[in-house]
Structure formats: C-alpha cells, structure tokens
Design a protein around this motif. Structure first.
Motif, PDB file in Angstrom:
ATOM      1  N   GLY B  62       0.805  -1.223   0.000  1.00 52.72           N
ATOM      2  CA  GLY B  62       0.000   0.000   0.000  1.00 52.72           C
ATOM      3  C   GLY B  62       0.832   1.264   0.000  1.00 52.72           C
ATOM      4  O   GLY B  62       0.295   2.367   0.003  1.00 52.72           O
ATOM      5  N   PHE B  63       2.127   1.103   0.022  1.00 54.36           N
ATOM      6  CA  PHE B  63       3.005   2.268   0.151  1.00 54.36           C
ATOM      7  C   PHE B  63       3.011   3.067  -1.141  1.00 54.36           C
ATOM      8  O   PHE B  63       3.202   2.519  -2.230  1.00 54.36           O
ATOM      9  N   ASP B  64       2.794   4.355  -1.028  1.00 53.23           N
ATOM     10  CA  ASP B  64       2.752   5.226  -2.202  1.00 53.23           C
ATOM     11  C   ASP B  64       4.139   5.799  -2.432  1.00 53.23           C
ATOM     12  O   ASP B  64       4.608   6.648  -1.672  1.00 53.23           O
ATOM     13  N   ILE B  65       4.817   5.325  -3.491  1.00 51.19           N
ATOM     14  CA  ILE B  65       6.212   5.744  -3.657  1.00 51.19           C
ATOM     15  C   ILE B  65       6.317   7.167  -4.190  1.00 51.19           C
ATOM     16  O   ILE B  65       7.386   7.740  -4.211  1.00 51.19           O
ATOM     17  N   GLY B  66       5.195   7.748  -4.589  1.00 49.54           N
ATOM     18  CA  GLY B  66       5.263   9.123  -5.099  1.00 49.54           C
ATOM     19  C   GLY B  66       5.073  10.166  -4.018  1.00 49.54           C
ATOM     20  O   GLY B  66       5.284  11.349  -4.250  1.00 49.54           O
ATOM     21  N   ALA B  67       4.673   9.730  -2.824  1.00 42.61           N
ATOM     22  CA  ALA B  67       4.338  10.707  -1.786  1.00 42.61           C
ATOM     23  C   ALA B  67       5.584  11.075  -1.001  1.00 42.61           C
ATOM     24  O   ALA B  67       6.440  10.239  -0.748  1.00 42.61           O
ATOM     25  N   ASP B  68       5.673  12.346  -0.626  1.00 45.84           N
ATOM     26  CA  ASP B  68       6.831  12.746   0.170  1.00 45.84           C
ATOM     27  C   ASP B  68       6.449  12.966   1.629  1.00 45.84           C
ATOM     28  O   ASP B  68       7.190  13.565   2.376  1.00 45.84           O
ATOM     29  N   LYS B  69       5.269  12.492   2.017  1.00 47.27           N
ATOM     30  CA  LYS B  69       4.876  12.632   3.419  1.00 47.27           C
ATOM     31  C   LYS B  69       4.975  11.279   4.102  1.00 47.27           C
ATOM     32  O   LYS B  69       5.201  10.256   3.465  1.00 47.27           O
ATOM     33  N   PHE B  70       4.781  11.314   5.406  1.00 45.75           N
ATOM     34  CA  PHE B  70       4.702  10.052   6.138  1.00 45.75           C
ATOM     35  C   PHE B  70       3.351   9.406   5.839  1.00 45.75           C
ATOM     36  O   PHE B  70       2.340  10.092   5.702  1.00 45.75           O
ATOM     37  N   GLN B  71       3.349   8.091   5.761  1.00 44.12           N
ATOM     38  CA  GLN B  71       2.125   7.408   5.355  1.00 44.12           C
ATOM     39  C   GLN B  71       1.629   6.492   6.460  1.00 44.12           C
ATOM     40  O   GLN B  71       2.327   6.218   7.425  1.00 44.12           O
ATOM     41  N   PHE B  72       0.416   5.991   6.258  1.00 48.79           N
ATOM     42  CA  PHE B  72      -0.242   5.098   7.224  1.00 48.79           C
ATOM     43  C   PHE B  72      -0.299   5.739   8.605  1.00 48.79           C
ATOM     44  O   PHE B  72      -0.078   5.095   9.624  1.00 48.79           O
ATOM     45  N   GLY B  73      -0.541   7.034   8.631  1.00 47.04           N
ATOM     46  CA  GLY B  73      -0.463   7.753   9.895  1.00 47.04           C
ATOM     47  C   GLY B  73      -1.548   7.348  10.879  1.00 47.04           C
ATOM     48  O   GLY B  73      -2.669   7.022  10.507  1.00 47.04           O
ATOM     49  N   GLU B  74      -1.182   7.371  12.138  1.00 48.41           N
ATOM     50  CA  GLU B  74      -2.145   7.164  13.217  1.00 48.41           C
ATOM     51  C   GLU B  74      -1.878   8.232  14.259  1.00 48.41           C
ATOM     52  O   GLU B  74      -0.739   8.608  14.488  1.00 48.41           O
ATOM     53  N   PHE B  75      -2.932   8.686  14.882  1.00 50.69           N
ATOM     54  CA  PHE B  75      -2.764   9.759  15.865  1.00 50.69           C
ATOM     55  C   PHE B  75      -3.725   9.542  17.029  1.00 50.69           C
ATOM     56  O   PHE B  75      -4.929   9.453  16.836  1.00 50.69           O
ATOM     57  N   ILE B  76      -3.187   9.427  18.230  1.00 49.45           N
ATOM     58  CA  ILE B  76      -4.010   9.366  19.445  1.00 49.45           C
ATOM     59  C   ILE B  76      -3.316  10.235  20.485  1.00 49.45           C
ATOM     60  O   ILE B  76      -2.119  10.069  20.709  1.00 49.45           O
ATOM     61  N   PRO B  77      -4.034  11.177  21.110  1.00 46.09           N
ATOM     62  CA  PRO B  77      -3.394  11.947  22.179  1.00 46.09           C
ATOM     63  C   PRO B  77      -2.998  11.014  23.329  1.00 46.09           C
ATOM     64  O   PRO B  77      -3.732  10.077  23.645  1.00 46.09           O
ATOM     65  N   TRP B  78      -1.841  11.292  23.904  1.00 45.21           N
ATOM     66  CA  TRP B  78      -1.363  10.385  24.951  1.00 45.21           C
ATOM     67  C   TRP B  78      -1.251  11.133  26.275  1.00 45.21           C
ATOM     68  O   TRP B  78      -1.944  10.812  27.241  1.00 45.21           O
ATOM     69  N   ILE B  79      -0.377  12.129  26.348  1.00 44.91           N
ATOM     70  CA  ILE B  79      -0.271  12.924  27.577  1.00 44.91           C
ATOM     71  C   ILE B  79      -0.519  14.372  27.171  1.00 44.91           C
ATOM     72  O   ILE B  79       0.419  15.111  26.874  1.00 44.91           O
ATOM     73  N   PRO B  80      -1.796  14.784  27.108  1.00 45.20           N
ATOM     74  CA  PRO B  80      -2.112  16.111  26.567  1.00 45.20           C
ATOM     75  C   PRO B  80      -1.421  17.232  27.340  1.00 45.20           C
ATOM     76  O   PRO B  80      -1.061  18.261  26.762  1.00 45.20           O
ATOM     77  N   ALA B  81      -1.199  17.033  28.643  1.00 42.65           N
ATOM     78  CA  ALA B  81      -0.611  18.094  29.447  1.00 42.65           C
ATOM     79  C   ALA B  81       0.733  18.535  28.884  1.00 42.65           C
ATOM     80  O   ALA B  81       1.118  19.691  29.000  1.00 42.65           O
ATOM     81  N   TYR B  82       1.465  17.621  28.289  1.00 43.97           N
ATOM     82  CA  TYR B  82       2.763  17.966  27.728  1.00 43.97           C
ATOM     83  C   TYR B  82       2.782  17.846  26.213  1.00 43.97           C
ATOM     84  O   TYR B  82       3.837  17.796  25.599  1.00 43.97           O
ATOM     85  N   ASN B  83       1.581  17.743  25.624  1.00 47.11           N
ATOM     86  CA  ASN B  83       1.514  17.634  24.167  1.00 47.11           C
ATOM     87  C   ASN B  83       2.287  16.425  23.650  1.00 47.11           C
ATOM     88  O   ASN B  83       2.982  16.491  22.640  1.00 47.11           O
ATOM     89  N   ILE B  84       2.176  15.327  24.366  1.00 47.97           N
ATOM     90  CA  ILE B  84       2.800  14.083  23.932  1.00 47.97           C
ATOM     91  C   ILE B  84       1.716  13.224  23.298  1.00 47.97           C
ATOM     92  O   ILE B  84       0.656  13.033  23.895  1.00 47.97           O
TER      93      ILE B  84
END
Lengths: 463, 497
Positions: B62-84
């Motif tokens: 599934g990897f897009d070899i034309g993209a220059d960004k990070f792929q398959f991204g996932e994001f979950i806040p972990w320690i919001p107090a320190y923006n981690i």
C-alpha cells in the motif's frame, strides 16, 4: 467531617492501642488489613474536601487531600506487606501497627498544616513513632538499637535546626502562618537572611527525604531496622516531607535566585553522592538507602523549578517512587529468611527460585533507574522537563549523567537474579496474597509509566 | 491535529495497520506467559512472528512511492498536558527497516529452535518484545514514543545476552546496557531541548525549523553521542564485539541486523533534518570517524580467530560505510547508506546464523575448530560462501550496490575519504576471503559433522535470495526510498542556502 482521613487513622491507632493491652496478639495483622483498606477508602473519598480548621492553622485542600490519599495508599500497602512474622516479636505486633498508624497520622496532619508550630508538631508525631519501632527486630544483635539511637539523634538535630530557621522566619515576618509569611518573605529572598531562614527550615524535610547534607542516617537506619520498618521509613514519610518541601518552597516564589542555586547544588551533590556510593554497596537495603539519597536529589529538581509543572512533576515522582521502592522492598521482605538483611549474593538464581519475585524486583529496579516503559522514566521525564523549562540546564545534565551512573547498581540487582546461576535452587513458595501484591506493584509501576495522564492532571490541579 | 496533515497521510485502511504490526508480537508474548510446554511455546512464537511478516507486506504493497509525506499515519493523544501524542507513520527510510525486522523475527525464532534449551518461554518472550520495540522505533513520530521504544528495547536485549549468552555474558551484557543507556540519556536531554524550543514532541514538526546555530551545535552533539554509540562509530564501538560475541545467535542477529540500524536511522531522521547546519559543520569529523571505523574494523578483523568476533568487527566497518554515505549529503550517498543498512542487516544477520549453525555442532566459535568444512558440509559451505562474498561487496551481491552508491556519493564530496574507504573495501575482501578459505579448506582431517537440516536451509534461503535479488536488480528498492531522500535533500538545500 473534613478530617475523616486523619480521624480514621487515629481510630485505627487507638484500636491497636487497646489490642496491645489484651492477651490475643496474633489477630492483629488480620485486623489491620481491612482497617487499612477502610482508611484508604476514606482518604480517597475525602479527596475533594476543602476547608480550614484551628483558625487557619490547618488547611484542607486538594493538595493536602491528594497527599493524604497517597500516604494512606502507601500505609495500606505496607500493612499488607506485614505477612511474615519472622522479623518482629509477635507480642509486639499490636504496638508495632499502632506506631505505624500514629506515624501515618502525623504525616497526614503534616500535609495539612499551614502554620509553623503545627508543622513541627505533626512532624514530631510522625518521627517519634518511628523512633520507637526501629529497635523492634527479632534475633539481631545490637544493630537495631544503634540504628534507633542514631535516628533519634539525627532527628533531634534536624528538628533543632529547623526550629532555628523557623525562628528566623518568625523574626522576619512576625507570624507563624504560611499565608502571612508568603506576603513578606519573597521580599527578603534576595537577602541572605531570607535564604538562610528558608533553607534551615527545610532541613527538617531534607532529613526525612534523606537529602544531602541530612542523609547520613539513611544507610545505617535502613540496615539496622527490620525489613518492614525500613520499607515504611523509606517510602511513606518521604511523601509527607515532599509535600511540605513543596509547600515551603512556594514561599520563596520567583524572587529566590540564590535560594534556587542552593537547592541546585544540594540536588546535584545528593544525586551524585547517592549514586556513586550506591555503586559499591553489597547490602541491598544500604544500596536502596543510597538510591533514596539520589532520588531525593531528583525530586528536588522538580521542586527547584518553582513552577506549577515542577511541583506536579515532583508529586508524580514521589508517588511512583513510593510504588517502585515498595516493589523492591517487598521482594526483600519475602526473600529474607529469619528477617535477616539480604545481600546481593542472596539474589543469585532468584529468577529460578521465584520467577515472580525476580520479575517484580526487575520492574522495580528498572523503574528506579528510569527505563521506559516504567513509571520511573515518566516521572523523571517530567522532572527533567520542568527543570529544563526554567532554564536549569546544568542540573538536568547532571541528572542525566547520574541516571547513567545509577543504572550500574540497579542493573546489578537484575543481573544477580537473572544471569547468575545458583548451585542449589530451592524454590520459594509464595502464597496467593503475596503473588497478588507482587502483581499489584508491577501493575502500578507500569501503569504510571504508560498511562500518566489522569493522575498527572489531578496533581497539576492540586498545586 | 491541523498541523498534522502537513506531513502525515492518515491511514486509509479500516484497521490501524502499523499498530497491529507493532503490537501483534507483544500480544503473542503475553499469550506465551499463559502457556505450558516447550513445543507449544515455540509454535506460538513462530506463528505470531510469521503472521506479522505478511501484515508488514500489506504496508509495502500500500506504500505510495510518489508521496513525500509520512504514510499510514495514526494519531491518538497520549499525555495532553505535555503535548505528547501517540503518532505513527512511515516513509521511504523506514519501510524496508520494518520489513527487515518482520522478516528476521521468524528466522531468529527458527534458529533458536534447538539452540536454546533452558527457559525457552522467557527466551521467546524476550524475542517478541524486542520485535515490538524495534518496529515501534521505526514507526514512532513522537519523540517520547520513540524514546520509550528505543529504551524499552534495552531490557529484553540485555536479558537475551545475560541469560542465554556465552561464557563472558555477564561482562558483555552490562557493558552493552550501560554504554547504550549512557548515550540515551543525552538523547533525552536533546529531546527536551527541542521540545522547549518548539513546544511539540512531534518529530516531523521539529524538522527544518530556524534554530540558531549554537542550539543546533549542542543538540547535534547530544544526538550524535546516542546514535554513534548505537551504530557504533569508531571510538564508541567497544561494546559491540563483546555483546555480539556473547549473545545467543538470535540475539546477535537482532543486534547486528536491526539494533545497529537504529543509530544510522537516528542520524537520517533526527540529525539531518533537525540540525542541518550543525550536521554540515560536523560532517568532516563524522566522515573521518567513519573512515577510521572502516579501516580500523578491517585491520582488527584480519587478526581475529573467533568467527563471531570477526563478523562483529566487520560490522563496525560496514556501518562505517553507512555513516559515510549519510554525511556525504548527496542523494546517492543516502540511498547507498540506506541500502547498506539493509544489506548489512541481511548479510551479517545471515553470517551470524551460519556461525550459529556450526556452533550448535562443534560448540566452538574458533575458526580453527570449524575449519575444513568444505567436504563435510557442502550445503552449509555454499551458503556461507555466498554470504561471505556478499559481505565484501562482490559484484552481483547486495553489498556491491550499496557500497557503490556510497562511494559515488562520497567521491563527489571528498576524494581523500573516498580513497581510504576503497582501501577499507579491499581489507574487507582480505579478511572475509581468509575466513572463507579457512572454513572451506582449512583442515584435512575427517570429522563427523552433520550437514544442514531442512529447518536451517529454510531460514537461510530467504536471506540468500535477497542477497542475489538486491545485487542484480536493486531498482525496486531504490525507487521506494528515492522520493523521501530527494525530498530530504531539497529541504536541506533550501535550509542551508
């Protein structure tokens, strides 16, 4: 009803006072466990209480209630560790538990005190109980007596110095109430008198925390006192002391550059000294004593930031310190035959004899060393960040180097139990309760490492 | 969250593929704790790691070899107090490192099938935890998350050496742990410094910002100590021979093939984008250290009598090529460095597996004890020969491609460094051929040693295929990593101008 946690602890102690008069002593431990859980429950329920008592000398707010809950939790865990009756004469059990209760009571009063005299009284209530229980140890020579006398003398001296400092504060501010002091003291914090007064006052808490230069007692007392007594001394009183350290440094507010510099020096010496001397220790309790001296230095990093973040980080750290230290000490308590001290060589082959104990010790040691994903790492990260944020780069680097130094002796604990093979390995049988407690410790240390947000938010609200 | 989309393409699959690949081994490890019986433990570990490999192939397909960004991204806040936050994502730099890890994990379990006799459950547990931590390091896009995985790896690796290691395991394991931890604490300080400068723990967010040179200088130094120890670069390499030699085969393979890559990965991911000016400033020193490492490693190899030690020191030399490529600041050099990281992972991993095979039979790692196997173990010698010639970059094998790229890159920057690294490449031929000669024809006497079993052929075969495939047809690999590196190059140029 605001003082229910204290009240319940007092009743707890009185119950055991009466039990000590009776003939049947063996039921004391069984009774202590449910009662300590009740204290913990009451303290947790009372977290949101607030108010003032005794014309403002005794304040109940989120800060004090959170600390009371932590103290109650630590106390409860220590009581649950009192399973094996091989260390203290059975006849003294009710008294022993009673004094533990009084000591916890003193600490709970301490975190609520906002007036100098009541601070001293609360601190002494907690200390005197400990003076009495240190010699209670079965089958040893005079080592526990020596420890007890040493603790008494050091305690008395540090109280004396603290009172001396308090007299200065009174002289400057004409008041013993912290709320009055904070109006005047920041104005003189750029003068020697202010710095001098506050540092001397803090000495009493440095003593409890075993921070340099009041650390001398720790190794000897840890070695001399029985394993469970040491467990208590090494953990619960430090929580109270940390609370007051935070309360008192709040008085300095932002104007105390020299004051902060002195704290930085103390923290740096404390961690370096603790870790370097810790490297050569053979007796594990002595080793943990020096580790405690180093950790007092780490803790001070959060305090000396003089920021909300720093205080919250310090509270977080003292909490995780409670758990990881208890985990290590619990292994010692279970491991020691006839209540003798455990030396490094006794750990050899532990992973064969009792895998769960070895794992608990490893988790505790790695956490003390600050390796992720344990709570020790998360706590240390918060401390470093808060000190760094206030521009104290030097102490952060010293702390980081110290972390690297300390790994050697913490790793030694793991190394002994995992990589050395024992010739004869008789397995250590653990009861269900003991296994459960080990699992609780492992869980707590990992939980605080991976899921810090809830607790941290509460602590940030509290300061 | 908004800033996130500048550098992260979120995962469009209906399941969090990166998290699954990271935590599947962990789940398997926890499952192991409740199992009894050696065989079922081994099977569970093997199946877990085998399942993980095709899962990672899903990422590749599934990897897009034309993209220059990070792929398959996932994001979950972990320690919001320190923006981690819990942020994952991969790009051209990491995709093959992840594939390498998932490929090697089952091979490591297979090679320990009979070699590990005591505490099998704990051993497999450690291996699987290692796999989780290693993949995690390559996927993490948050400093703290990265650091947690980075450090968490130390504990199982330490245990692998300390419990199942060779006679000198105590010394080796402690040295490994303290050395790496010492580097890591500086990494932590640098991370906090970057956090205080940017207010974020997000790695891509911290890249290419206008930090002052002084700041970059110190942050680079702190990063560089941590990564140079991990690579290991010349003066920091002393933990490596001890750890490699004493570790059990599976541990050596993980150590050589994946752990060392984390150092070079760190240079590419942290030093170049976050501290570009300081990287350029320090490049001559880094190149010098790399060249010293290449030559020094080669010379030390010439005098080794222990097979594992020889391969360990050859790692110092090979990784020297990787750092050399990185600090040439050319796309060719970086491609070469990345290929070299993969090649070294495959070839050196395979050589350690080979040593493990013969060690199981003769219980010795000395070259003399294992000499003259040509007639006794023909199949084994065939594999061993292939991997040795690949190790000194014989044309047609994978290392040739990587070294060629690196040399093209470095010659365009510094003729002197290029010349000395050619000398190092010649040294590699000298020591590897000497080893190969001894192993094949070194002794005449007849001994009874069984040739390779089917299981052993199975775990060497994929690596052998890779050696040849990569050597003859490297284009598929290069084209996947190309875009990311070109993007990095243009960003750096904008910044340095």
């Amino acid at each position: 009803m605001m003082i229910l946690p204290e009240l319940s602890t007092l009743i707890f102690a009185i119950v055991f006072l009466f039990l000590s008069l009776g003939k049947k002593k063996d039921s004391a431990v069984l009774l202590a466990k449910p009662l300590s859980i009740i204290i913990l429950g009451i303290s947790l329920v009372g977290v949101l209480a607030s108010g003032q008592l005794f014309s403002g000398a005794y304040r109940i707010d989120l800060f004090s209630q959170v600390f009371k809950a932590i103290i109650a939790y630590g106390f409860c865990l220590v009581i649950f560790m009192l399973d094996r009756r091989n260390e203290i004469e059975e006849a003294y059990f009710p008294e022993y538990i009673m004094f533990l209760g009084f000591s916890a009571l003193g600490l709970m009063m301490l975190v609520s005190s906002v007036e100098l005299i009541s601070i001293v009284i609360a601190l002494e209530v907690s200390s005197y109980s400990l003076y009495v229980i240190i010699p209670l140890r079965k089958g040893q020579t005079n080592i526990q007596i020596e420890a007890s006398v040493k603790y008494l003398f050091f305690g008395a001296i540090s109280t004396g110095i603290m009172l001396f400092g308090m007299s200065y504060i009174y002289g400057i501010t004409k008041s013993t109430f912290l709320s009055d002091i904070i109006k005047v003291l920041p104005g003189v914090m750029n003068q020697p008198i202010g710095v001098f007064a506050l540092i001397l006052t803090l000495t009493g808490f440095f003593f409890k925390l075993s921070l340099f230069p009041m650390h001398f007692w720790a190794p000897d007392i840890y070695e001399g006192a029985s394993n469970t007594t040491t467990t208590f001394i090494a953990t619960v009183p430090k929580i109270g002391a940390a609370a007051l350290l935070i309360r008192m440094t709040m008085l300095a507010s932002a104007s105390g550059v020299q004051f902060v510099n002195i704290l930085i020096v103390l923290a740096a010496i404390s961690m370096t000294l603790g870790n370097l001397v810790g490297l050569v220790q053979k007796d594990i309790k002595r080793l943990l004593a020096y580790s405690g001296i180093a950790h007092a230095g780490y803790l001070l990093m959060g305090v000396l930031a003089l920021s909300k973040d720093g205080y919250a980080a310090a509270i977080y750290y003292i909490t995780i310190y409670l758990f990881m230290n208890l985990a290590c000490f619990y292994v010692l308590v279970l491991l020691s035959k006839d209540g003798k001290n455990v030396v490094l060589d006794d750990l050899v082959g532990l992973s064969k004899r009792a895998p769960l104990l070895a794992f608990t010790l490893a988790v505790g040691a790695f956490s003390l060393a600050g390796i992720p994903p344990t709570g020790g790492f998360t706590g240390k990260l918060f401390l470093f960040m808060s000190a760094f944020r206030e521009g104290h780069l030097a102490i952060v680097i010293i702390g980081a180097v110290n972390t690297a130094i300390s790994i050697f002796y913490y790793l030694n604990l793991v190394r002994m139990s995992y990589s050395k093979e024992a010739g004869s390995a008789d397995p250590i049988q653990l009861t269900f309760n003991e296994k459960a407690l080990c699992c609780i410790f492992i869980f707590l240390v990992l939980y605080m490492g991976i899921v810090p947000f809830g607790l941290l938010d509460i602590f940030r609200l509290a300061v | 969250m908004m800033a996130l989309h500048k550098y992260l393409i979120m995962n469009t699959l209906c399941y969090p593929i990166l998290s699954i690949v990271i935590f599947l081994p962990l789940a398997g490890a926890i499952l192991l704790l409740f199992m009894r019986g050696e065989r079922s433990v081994k099977m569970t570990a093997l199946i877990t790691s085998i399942i993980n490999f095709p899962l990672s192939l899903i990422i590749y397909s599934g990897f897009d070899i034309g993209a220059d960004k990070f792929q398959f991204g996932e994001f979950i806040p972990w320690i919001p107090a320190y923006n981690i936050n819990y942020v994952l994502g991969i790009d051209g730099i990491t995709i093959f490192l992840i594939l390498l890890t998932t490929l090697l994990a089952p091979l490591c379990i297979l090679c320990s099938w009979t070699a590990i006799e005591r505490r099998v459950k704990e051993f497999m547990f450690c291996l699987l935890i290692m796999e989780t931590a290693m993949i995690g390091v390559f996927c993490a896009l948050d400093f703290i998350l990265f650091y947690v995985f980075w450090e968490a790896m130390l504990i199982p690796m330490y245990l692998l050496i300390a419990i199942w290691g060779g006679p000198n395991k105590d010394y080796a394991s402690i040295k490994f742990f303290i050395y790496t931890l010492f580097g890591s604490v500086f990494l932590l300080v640098a991370i906090i410094a970057v956090y205080l400068a940017t207010g974020t723990f997000s790695i891509p967010d911290a890249m290419f910002r206008d930090y002052g040179f002084n700041f970059q200088f110190w942050v680079f130094l702190a990063f560089a100590i941590a990564f140079a120890i991990k690579v290991p670069m010349f003066p920091f390499h002393t933990w490596l021979p001890a750890a490699h030699t004493e570790a059990p085969t599976a541990g050596s393979v993980f150590l050589a093939s994946v752990l060392l890559k984390m150092g070079t990965y760190g240079f590419l991911r942290f030093c170049l984008p976050i501290t570009p000016k300081a990287s350029v400033f320090f490049a001559p020193y880094m190149i010098a250290l790399s060249v010293i490492g290449i030559i020094y490693g080669g010379l030390v190899c010439l005098s080794q009598t222990d097979m594992k030690k020889l391969i360990a020191y050859s790692s110092v030399a090979h990784m020297g090529f990787a750092t050399l490529g990185i600090f040439s600041f050319t796309v060719f050099g970086w491609e070469g460095a990345l290929l070299q990281m993969l090649n070294h992972g495959v070839t050196t991993g395979a050589l350690f597996l080979c040593v493990g095979i013969v060690y199981e039979r003769t219980h010795s790692r000395e070259i003399y004890d294992n000499a003259g196997l040509g007639k006794i173990m023909p199949a084994y010698v065939g594999f061993f020969g292939l991997f040795s010639i690949s190790s000194f970059a014989f044309p047609g094998t994978n290392n040739f491609v990587g070294e060629l790229y690196v040399l093209i890159g470095i010659f365009s920057q510094s003729k002197l460094a290029g010349f000395f690294s050619i000398v190092g490449a010649l040294l590699a031929a000298a020591y590897m051929l000497r080893l190969l000669k001894q192993i094949v024809w070194g002794r005449e006497d007849k001994r009874e040693i069984a040739d390779m079993k089917a299981r052993e052929v199975i775990y060497l075969l994929p690596l052998a295929l890779f050696v040849v495939w990569m050597g003859l047809f490297p284009r598929p690999f290069v084209q996947v990593i190309e875009k990311t590196l070109m993007n990095l190059h243009s960003q750096m140029n904008i910044f340095l101008r």
